[in-house]
Design a protein around this motif. Structure first.
Motif, PDB file in Angstrom:
ATOM      1  N   ARG A  44       0.836  -1.211   0.000  1.00 55.43           N
ATOM      2  CA  ARG A  44       0.000   0.000   0.000  1.00 55.43           C
ATOM      3  C   ARG A  44       0.870   1.259   0.000  1.00 55.43           C
ATOM      4  NH1 ARG A  44      -3.462   0.069   4.669  1.00 55.43           N
ATOM      5  NH2 ARG A  44      -2.885  -2.017   5.281  1.00 55.43           N
ATOM      6  N   ARG A  45       1.944   1.221   0.775  1.00 54.71           N
ATOM      7  CA  ARG A  45       2.856   2.370   0.788  1.00 54.71           C
ATOM      8  C   ARG A  45       3.471   2.579  -0.594  1.00 54.71           C
ATOM      9  NH1 ARG A  45       6.319   1.700   6.347  1.00 54.71           N
ATOM     10  NH2 ARG A  45       4.732   2.499   7.753  1.00 54.71           N
ATOM     11  N   MET A  80       4.158   5.608  -5.438  1.00 53.80           N
ATOM     12  CA  MET A  80       4.196   5.580  -6.905  1.00 53.80           C
ATOM     13  C   MET A  80       3.154   6.543  -7.468  1.00 53.80           C
ATOM     14  SD  MET A  80       5.626   4.314  -9.524  1.00 53.80           S
ATOM     15  CE  MET A  80       6.365   2.708  -9.374  1.00 53.80           C
ATOM     16  N   GLY A  81       1.944   6.514  -6.903  1.00 56.12           N
ATOM     17  CA  GLY A  81       0.880   7.403  -7.350  1.00 56.12           C
ATOM     18  C   GLY A  81       1.262   8.860  -7.176  1.00 56.12           C
ATOM     19  N   LEU A  82       1.845   9.189  -6.017  1.00 46.81           N
ATOM     20  CA  LEU A  82       2.254  10.570  -5.757  1.00 46.81           C
ATOM     21  C   LEU A  82       3.352  10.993  -6.728  1.00 46.81           C
ATOM     22  CD1 LEU A  82       2.016  13.069  -3.929  1.00 46.81           C
ATOM     23  CD2 LEU A  82       3.733  12.052  -2.439  1.00 46.81           C
ATOM     24  N   GLY A  83       4.299  10.090  -6.961  1.00 49.71           N
ATOM     25  CA  GLY A  83       5.395  10.382  -7.903  1.00 49.71           C
ATOM     26  C   GLY A  83       4.861  10.661  -9.294  1.00 49.71           C
ATOM     27  N   LEU A  84       3.960   9.826  -9.749  1.00 48.64           N
ATOM     28  CA  LEU A  84       3.403  10.002 -11.093  1.00 48.64           C
ATOM     29  C   LEU A  84       2.565  11.273 -11.170  1.00 48.64           C
ATOM     30  CD1 LEU A  84       2.371   6.318 -11.976  1.00 48.64           C
ATOM     31  CD2 LEU A  84       4.271   7.621 -12.935  1.00 48.64           C
ATOM     32  N   ALA A  85       1.840  11.573 -10.086  1.00 41.95           N
ATOM     33  CA  ALA A  85       1.029  12.798 -10.059  1.00 41.95           C
ATOM     34  C   ALA A  85       1.932  14.032 -10.161  1.00 41.95           C
ATOM     35  CB  ALA A  85       0.188  12.851  -8.795  1.00 41.95           C
ATOM     36  N   LEU A  86       3.068  14.003  -9.466  1.00 37.62           N
ATOM     37  CA  LEU A  86       3.995  15.143  -9.519  1.00 37.62           C
ATOM     38  C   LEU A  86       4.619  15.285 -10.905  1.00 37.62           C
ATOM     39  CD1 LEU A  86       5.731  14.875  -6.025  1.00 37.62           C
ATOM     40  CD2 LEU A  86       4.132  16.636  -6.800  1.00 37.62           C
ATOM     41  N   ASP A 110      -1.997   4.451   6.505  1.00 40.58           N
ATOM     42  CA  ASP A 110      -1.176   3.826   5.488  1.00 40.58           C
ATOM     43  C   ASP A 110      -2.037   3.383   4.317  1.00 40.58           C
ATOM     44  OD1 ASP A 110       1.638   3.710   5.453  1.00 40.58           O
ATOM     45  OD2 ASP A 110       1.529   2.844   7.462  1.00 40.58           O
ATOM     46  N   GLY A 111      -2.940   4.255   3.927  1.00 40.18           N
ATOM     47  CA  GLY A 111      -3.812   3.951   2.805  1.00 40.18           C
ATOM     48  C   GLY A 111      -3.009   3.908   1.517  1.00 40.18           C
ATOM     49  N   GLY A 112      -3.433   3.054   0.606  1.00 42.40           N
ATOM     50  CA  GLY A 112      -2.775   2.978  -0.693  1.00 42.40           C
ATOM     51  C   GLY A 112      -3.285   4.063  -1.620  1.00 42.40           C
ATOM     52  N   PHE A 113      -2.748   4.077  -2.827  1.00 35.79           N
ATOM     53  CA  PHE A 113      -3.141   5.089  -3.808  1.00 35.79           C
ATOM     54  C   PHE A 113      -4.647   5.006  -4.085  1.00 35.79           C
ATOM     55  CE2 PHE A 113      -3.774   6.376  -8.259  1.00 35.79           C
ATOM     56  CZ  PHE A 113      -3.345   7.678  -8.166  1.00 35.79           C
ATOM     57  N   SER A 114      -5.142   3.770  -4.175  1.00 31.71           N
ATOM     58  CA  SER A 114      -6.563   3.592  -4.501  1.00 31.71           C
ATOM     59  C   SER A 114      -7.469   4.167  -3.402  1.00 31.71           C
ATOM     60  CB  SER A 114      -6.880   2.119  -4.726  1.00 31.71           C
ATOM     61  OG  SER A 114      -6.564   1.388  -3.565  1.00 31.71           O
ATOM     62  N   ASP A 115      -6.997   4.144  -2.155  1.00 32.85           N
ATOM     63  CA  ASP A 115      -7.804   4.705  -1.066  1.00 32.85           C
ATOM     64  C   ASP A 115      -7.918   6.225  -1.209  1.00 32.85           C
ATOM     65  OD1 ASP A 115      -8.207   2.229   0.211  1.00 32.85           O
ATOM     66  OD2 ASP A 115      -6.174   2.324   1.002  1.00 32.85           O
ATOM     67  N   PHE A 116      -6.799   6.849  -1.553  1.00 35.56           N
ATOM     68  CA  PHE A 116      -6.830   8.304  -1.727  1.00 35.56           C
ATOM     69  C   PHE A 116      -7.624   8.678  -2.976  1.00 35.56           C
ATOM     70  CE2 PHE A 116      -3.518   7.967   1.377  1.00 35.56           C
ATOM     71  CZ  PHE A 116      -3.720   9.084   2.152  1.00 35.56           C
ATOM     72  N   PHE A 117      -7.516   7.827  -3.985  1.00 35.44           N
ATOM     73  CA  PHE A 117      -8.288   8.079  -5.205  1.00 35.44           C
ATOM     74  C   PHE A 117      -9.787   7.970  -4.905  1.00 35.44           C
ATOM     75  CE2 PHE A 117     -10.013   6.857  -9.429  1.00 35.44           C
ATOM     76  CZ  PHE A 117      -9.635   7.994 -10.121  1.00 35.44           C
ATOM     77  N   ALA A 118     -10.138   6.994  -4.049  1.00 34.44           N
ATOM     78  CA  ALA A 118     -11.553   6.814  -3.680  1.00 34.44           C
ATOM     79  C   ALA A 118     -12.100   8.035  -2.941  1.00 34.44           C
ATOM     80  CB  ALA A 118     -11.715   5.565  -2.828  1.00 34.44           C
ATOM     81  N   LEU A 119     -11.214   8.764  -2.242  1.00 37.67           N
ATOM     82  CA  LEU A 119     -11.648   9.983  -1.534  1.00 37.67           C
ATOM     83  C   LEU A 119     -12.176  11.033  -2.513  1.00 37.67           C
ATOM     84  CD1 LEU A 119      -8.860  10.706   1.123  1.00 37.67           C
ATOM     85  CD2 LEU A 119     -11.190  10.015   1.589  1.00 37.67           C
ATOM     86  N   LEU A 120     -11.710  10.950  -3.756  1.00 39.33           N
ATOM     87  CA  LEU A 120     -12.108  11.947  -4.755  1.00 39.33           C
ATOM     88  C   LEU A 120     -13.492  11.655  -5.348  1.00 39.33           C
ATOM     89  CD1 LEU A 120      -8.723  12.273  -6.708  1.00 39.33           C
ATOM     90  CD2 LEU A 120      -9.518  13.656  -4.803  1.00 39.33           C
ATOM     91  N   VAL A 179      -7.737   5.415   5.815  1.00 41.17           N
ATOM     92  CA  VAL A 179      -7.235   6.797   5.757  1.00 41.17           C
ATOM     93  C   VAL A 179      -7.762   7.513   7.001  1.00 41.17           C
ATOM     94  CG1 VAL A 179      -7.361   8.977   4.471  1.00 41.17           C
ATOM     95  CG2 VAL A 179      -7.181   6.826   3.222  1.00 41.17           C
ATOM     96  N   THR A 180      -6.891   8.301   7.645  1.00 42.68           N
ATOM     97  CA  THR A 180      -7.368   9.015   8.829  1.00 42.68           C
ATOM     98  C   THR A 180      -8.111  10.288   8.402  1.00 42.68           C
ATOM     99  OG1 THR A 180      -5.387  10.345   9.045  1.00 42.68           O
ATOM    100  CG2 THR A 180      -5.382   8.231  10.189  1.00 42.68           C
ATOM    101  N   GLU A 181      -8.917  10.828   9.318  1.00 38.60           N
ATOM    102  CA  GLU A 181      -9.677  12.037   9.010  1.00 38.60           C
ATOM    103  C   GLU A 181      -8.736  13.205   8.701  1.00 38.60           C
ATOM    104  OE1 GLU A 181     -12.869  12.854  11.756  1.00 38.60           O
ATOM    105  OE2 GLU A 181     -13.258  10.735  11.970  1.00 38.60           O
ATOM    106  N   ARG A 182      -7.649  13.274   9.467  1.00 37.24           N
ATOM    107  CA  ARG A 182      -6.693  14.362   9.275  1.00 37.24           C
ATOM    108  C   ARG A 182      -6.034  14.294   7.889  1.00 37.24           C
ATOM    109  NH1 ARG A 182      -1.876  15.665  13.545  1.00 37.24           N
ATOM    110  NH2 ARG A 182      -3.463  16.769  14.722  1.00 37.24           N
TER     111      ARG A 182
END
Lengths: 54, 316
Positions: free
Chosen positions: A12-13, A18-24, B18-28, B98-101
């Protein structure tokens, strides 16, 4: 809980980093592309310094 | 994250912050974003004037990002409601990924990037409407009105109605009758769309304590409201056909689409709660589905008219 090298947490990390890197990289490409378009438009064109106007 | 916090979650499969990219994407809220992207594109494409294709693409991207950012901020604020409702229980914050903060920081940062980049790419009017949209959705709708008035959906619908107006402003640098009508169509469409959902997701809003019309005024009143809003919507949706963005194809298509939509609303109005329960809300579910196709088709035909105009076929 043992954190082995293959732990799901690392996956997950990795995906987040990777996502952040690609976004930048994408943001840099967007700003570059936008700059090229903006300086290519007519209203942005200025006569060169010292060039006589006709 | 510290080791201590890791140790404190030994019995869970997901670890906070420690959410993955997909978790942050889901926030959108990617599904909502589809509507934002599409309607913003139509507003931009149908607007009179020229815009460089790359600038247009960038404008739509940042309008979508602004919409996504407001989705993340909404999930931050509404995390308590999301934990209760079945439909939203698996979202990144209630599920603990993902935390609220984190969601708050993510939403605020993306909002700022989206507004500034839209300003740099297009003009301040488009950026100002985007900034207002985010403010409206979070402060006016989520923080204030959603938990206070049964008209929450009506007011919240305004936030989702701004994208075509922003797209239009990105090209023209202003607001016009056409862009205001595109706003009004989505504004009027949102209540029947969500009230149909509230009718068949009945226990969710009750459990969460959100003053949905179905909870405060009853299900009969909700059915009446759906019909009234659908009729008002039809007037606006056909009316825009006689402006600059409309044309014969649009008028014909919108008459057909609105006839279908009114038929659905009429069926909902005629049904009693017993009928609905007997067939597991078949009509309400069909109306909800139709409402999605309806809006996409309506805006699709506006884009079609704009696309045909250079060939002398679209518009009046």
């Amino acid at each position: 809980m043992s954190l082995s090298r293959e732990h799901e947490l690392h996956k997950r990390r990795f995906s987040r980093n990777m996502g952040l890197g690609l976004a930048l990289i994408g943001l840099v490409a967007i700003v570059f592309g936008l700059t090229v378009v903006k300086v290519s438009t007519e209203e942005f064109t200025e006569p060169l310094f010292g060039e006589a106007s006709e | 994250m510290s080791d201590a916090s890791l140790n404190s979650h030994t019995h869970t499969t997901t670890l906070p912050s420690d959410g993955g990219f997909s978790d942050f994407f889901a926030l959108l809220k990617p599904r909502v974003m589809t509507l934002v992207v599409f309607t913003a594109f139509v507003g931009l494409y149908a607007a009179p004037g020229d815009i460089h294709p790359l600038v247009g693409l960038i404008a739509i991207l940042f309008i979508a990002l602004g919409g996504g950012a407001s989705g993340a901020l909404n999930m931050w604020w509404d995390a308590d409601i999301d934990r209760v409702m079945r439909r939203t229980r698996n979202r990144p914050i209630p599920s603990g990924r993902v935390t609220e903060r984190e969601a708050f920081g993510f939403g605020i940062t993306l909002s700022a990037i989206a507004v500034v980049m839209l300003w740099l790419a297009t003009n301040w009017v488009a950026a100002a409407i985007l900034a207002f949209t985010i403010f409206f959705y979070i402060v006016i709708y989520s923080m204030w009105l959603k938990r206070w008035t049964p008209q929450n959906i009506v007011i919240g619908g305004a936030a989702g109605a701004f994208p075509p107006m922003i797209g239009w402003a990105a090209v023209t640098g202003g607001i016009s009758l056409e862009s205001a009508l595109m706003f009004s169509i989505i504004f009027m469409w949102t209540p029947p769309h969500f009230w149909a959902l509230a009718l068949f997701m009945r226990s969710d809003y009750d459990d969460a304590g959100v003053p949905m019309l179905t909870v405060t005024h009853g299900r009969r009143a909700t059915r009446v409201h759906i019909l009234v809003y659908t009729l008002l919507l039809a007037g606006l949706a056909v009316g825009i056909g006689f402006t600059m963005v409309g044309g014969p194809i649009y008028v014909a298509a919108s008459v057909a689409l609105n006839a279908l939509f009114i038929k659905g609303a009429w069926q909902i109005w005629r049904r009693s709660e017993e009928d609905a329960e007997a067939d597991n809300y078949k009509v309400e579910k069909a109306f909800f589905k139709l409402s999605l196709y309806y809006l996409f088709a309506l805006f699709g035909v506006i884009a079609l008219e704009a696309g045909l105009a250079p060939f002398g076929l679209g518009g009046w």
